[in-house]
Design a protein around this motif. Structure first.
Motif, PDB file in Angstrom:
ATOM      1  N   ASN A 154       0.914  -1.313   0.062  1.00 51.21           N
ATOM      2  CA  ASN A 154       0.134   0.004   0.069  1.00 51.21           C
ATOM      3  C   ASN A 154       0.929   1.348   0.153  1.00 51.21           C
ATOM      4  OD1 ASN A 154      -2.684   1.268   0.086  1.00 51.21           O
ATOM      5  ND2 ASN A 154      -1.829   1.855   2.260  1.00 51.21           N
ATOM      6  N   ASN A 155       2.014   1.301   0.797  1.00 50.54           N
ATOM      7  CA  ASN A 155       2.974   2.421   0.752  1.00 50.54           C
ATOM      8  C   ASN A 155       3.424   2.589  -0.404  1.00 50.54           C
ATOM      9  OD1 ASN A 155       2.677   2.926   3.503  1.00 50.54           O
ATOM     10  ND2 ASN A 155       4.528   1.924   4.242  1.00 50.54           N
ATOM     11  N   GLN A 158       0.735   4.094  -2.958  1.00 49.02           N
ATOM     12  CA  GLN A 158       0.505   5.627  -2.425  1.00 49.02           C
ATOM     13  C   GLN A 158       1.566   6.568  -2.941  1.00 49.02           C
ATOM     14  OE1 GLN A 158      -2.534   6.538  -1.316  1.00 49.02           O
ATOM     15  NE2 GLN A 158      -3.168   4.596  -1.075  1.00 49.02           N
ATOM     16  N   GLU A 162       0.341   9.962  -5.315  1.00 50.54           N
ATOM     17  CA  GLU A 162       0.368  11.201  -5.033  1.00 50.54           C
ATOM     18  C   GLU A 162       0.969  12.028  -6.199  1.00 50.54           C
ATOM     19  OE1 GLU A 162       3.082  11.099  -1.556  1.00 50.54           O
ATOM     20  OE2 GLU A 162       1.646  10.168  -0.374  1.00 50.54           O
ATOM     21  N   HIS A 488      -5.084   0.371  -8.935  1.00 46.13           N
ATOM     22  CA  HIS A 488      -5.012   1.973  -9.142  1.00 46.13           C
ATOM     23  C   HIS A 488      -4.378   2.252 -10.341  1.00 46.13           C
ATOM     24  CE1 HIS A 488      -5.932   2.804  -4.870  1.00 46.13           C
ATOM     25  NE2 HIS A 488      -5.138   1.782  -4.419  1.00 46.13           N
TER      26      HIS A 488
END
Length: 524
Positions: A154-155, A158, A162, A488
């Motif tokens: 997940n990191n 993310q 961004e 994503h």
């Protein structure tokens, strides 16, 4: 005149000892070798970057098109290449006690962090350590580590979410390496790092240094051990710098001390090894053969085992877990990403499966990942087409005879210390077992088709009792990352992407000639 004769005799003797005698080994045993050029094929081609490790394995595999086995030479060492799935089963599983050990090319030192790890251990010490470690790699223990992987995956996404670009250009090798280092730091050592943001953290720098085999000094040492192993062992030529080994040893001993003093328990590798140290050794054998294929329990008999894990034992296992799992897994991720970019129809089908299985909070469970059939098919096909280990070896520990099965064969007597090699890449690319092997086709591994595959022709993690103990961890780590990425993003080719990919011949590890430049295109 006498001096000239002596010099000439000496030169002839040296040529015989180094260039003739070593290369007559298989001829004396009536093992076919095909045509070969001593030294040039087994040494110079690799040193000069004329062929990759995959090329070398494929060349050896094709030397004798028919037959169950062939003889070959690698750095003056005779190797016995087995091509028959039935023979692989006999040697690696049924008669495993004759082929228990792996070839070691590194210096042996009882006090060294390298010598104590599972990959380097031999004979009874290996049996003892395998039985201690196996319960730490069962499905139930992997389930407890899964949330650590998801946190890092997940990191990872993310970090890219961004960014404002619609298509974010990345070097997949660099990015996946940082992810695997973060996973291992948390899952093995209980240390949280974010290598995408903190690009020069000590864990990342030590990890990349550990796996850098392109430096002239390390390449020289490695080839020295391959070409003259006895001399290299006698001289104890170092391959890994003291600073690297001290770094890992200090982390482990300091963490063990703190956890013991404060009674801290974590579901990471150190925690599981601390658990294993405290358990009775007689209780761990039940799970020893979980995940292996046709392995009789007596092959790993650990009766009268009294070994208890020391701090250096634990440090050594974590060290090799890092060493083996960081470069290999990140490379596998690169090839998965490349194949998805090169095969958008496959990627779309995988995205559809992920969308169908994604929970409302976006966080998958262990069961979610485990039940995704197409994700497993994509990973399996990638590891077939691009096996990170091109071959695996075993060392003969007891004399062994292979009886003839065909009219042209004679009994082959293998001696103690002979080296047996299973050409994984050759098997994975043999049209006899995989139709159109160069094509990326996940349907080979659909539930109905997978049953048709001979398990001894698909060996990305080896086979038998000495198969990769961390295969569950590696697969879960890869699947977790691509679940989050494809939730994503779409992975797309960019201008720099090389399709079809070309393998870098001068690299010791499996990698692309042009790296893995790819694009992450944000999904709506």
């Amino acid at each position: 005149m006498m001096i000239v004769i002596l010099l000439f005799t000496g030169v002839v003797l040296m040529v015989y000892l180094f260039l003739v005698k070593p290369y007559s080994y298989w001829a004396k045993k009536n093992v076919p070798t095909g045509k070969f050029i001593p030294v040039v094929e087994d040494v110079l081609n690799l040193i000069l970057g004329r062929e990759s490790m995959l090329d070398m394995v494929q060349r050896m595999y094709n030397k004798v098109p028919t037959g169950r086995y062939t003889g070959a030479y690698q750095f003056r060492s005779p190797i016995f290449l087995i091509k028959s799935p039935e023979l692989i089963k006999e040697i690696c599983v049924k008669d495993f006690d004759h082929f228990m050990n792996r070839r070691s090319i590194l210096p042996k030192n009882d006090d060294d962090i390298w010598s104590k790890n599972l990959a380097a251990l031999t004979d009874q010490p290996w049996k003892n350590m395998r039985s201690i470690l196996s319960p730490s790699f069962t499905s139930s223990k992997m389930k407890s580590m899964f949330f650590l992987m998801c946190h890092n995956a997940n990191n990872f996404v993310q970090h890219f979410i961004e960014k404002q670009e619609k298509i974010i250009e990345i070097e997949m090798k660099d990015s996946s390496t940082r992810y695997t280092i973060d996973v291992i730091a948390s899952a093995a050592f209980g240390i949280q790092v974010d290598s995408l943001k903190d690009k020069d953290n000590e864990f990342y720098l030590m990890g990349t240094s550990l796996n850098n085999f392109s430096s002239p000094s390390r390449l020289f040492a490695l080839f020295f051990y391959l070409f003259l192993p006895k001399v290299a062992n006698f001289l104890k030529i170092p391959i890994f710098e003291k600073e690297i080994k001290s770094f890992f040893m200090n982390i482990v001993t300091d963490t063990l001390k703190i956890r013991k003093e404060k009674n801290i328990k974590r579901p990471d590798m150190l925690g599981l090894l601390m658990e294993a140290r405290n358990e009775q050794q007689s209780d761990v054998l039940a799970d020893t053969t979980e995940g292996t294929l046709d392995v009789p329990p007596e092959k790993l008999d650990t009766k009268n085992m009294k070994h208890k894990l020391s701090d250096i034992d634990i440090a050594s296992q974590v060290f090799v877990f890092f060493f083996a799992g960081f470069e290999t897994v990140s490379s596998a991720m690169c090839f998965v990403a490349y194949e998805l970019a090169a095969n958008p129809d496959v990627q779309q089908k995988l995205i559809d499966e992920i969308d169908d299985n994604r929970p409302s909070n976006g966080l998958p469970t262990y069961e979610t990942i485990a039940n995704m059939a197409y994700l497993d098919m994509v990973i399996s096909e990638t590891l077939r087409k691009w096996p990170i280990a091109a071959a695996m070896d075993r060392v003969v520990t007891k004399p062994y005879t292979i009886p003839p099965e065909h009219p042209h064969e004679k009994p082959v007597h293998l001696n103690v210390d002979d080296i047996v090699v299973v050409p994984i890449y050759g098997l994975h690319h043999d049209p006899l077992y995989y139709e159109n092997p160069e094509k990326f086709d996940p349907e080979r591994f659909s539930p109905e088709n997978r049953r048709k595959i001979d398990p001894y022709t698909y060996l990305p993690f080896g086979i038998g009792p000495r198969s990769c103990i961390g295969n569950r961890f590696a697969l879960l780590e890869i699947k977790a990352l691509f679940f989050f990425i494809l939730t994503h993003f779409e992975i797309v080719p960019i201008e720099k992407t090389q399709i079809p990919i070309k393998i870098k011949k001068s690299a010791f590890n499996l990698t692309s000639e042009n790296g893995f430049p790819l694009g992450f295109k944000k999904r709506r």
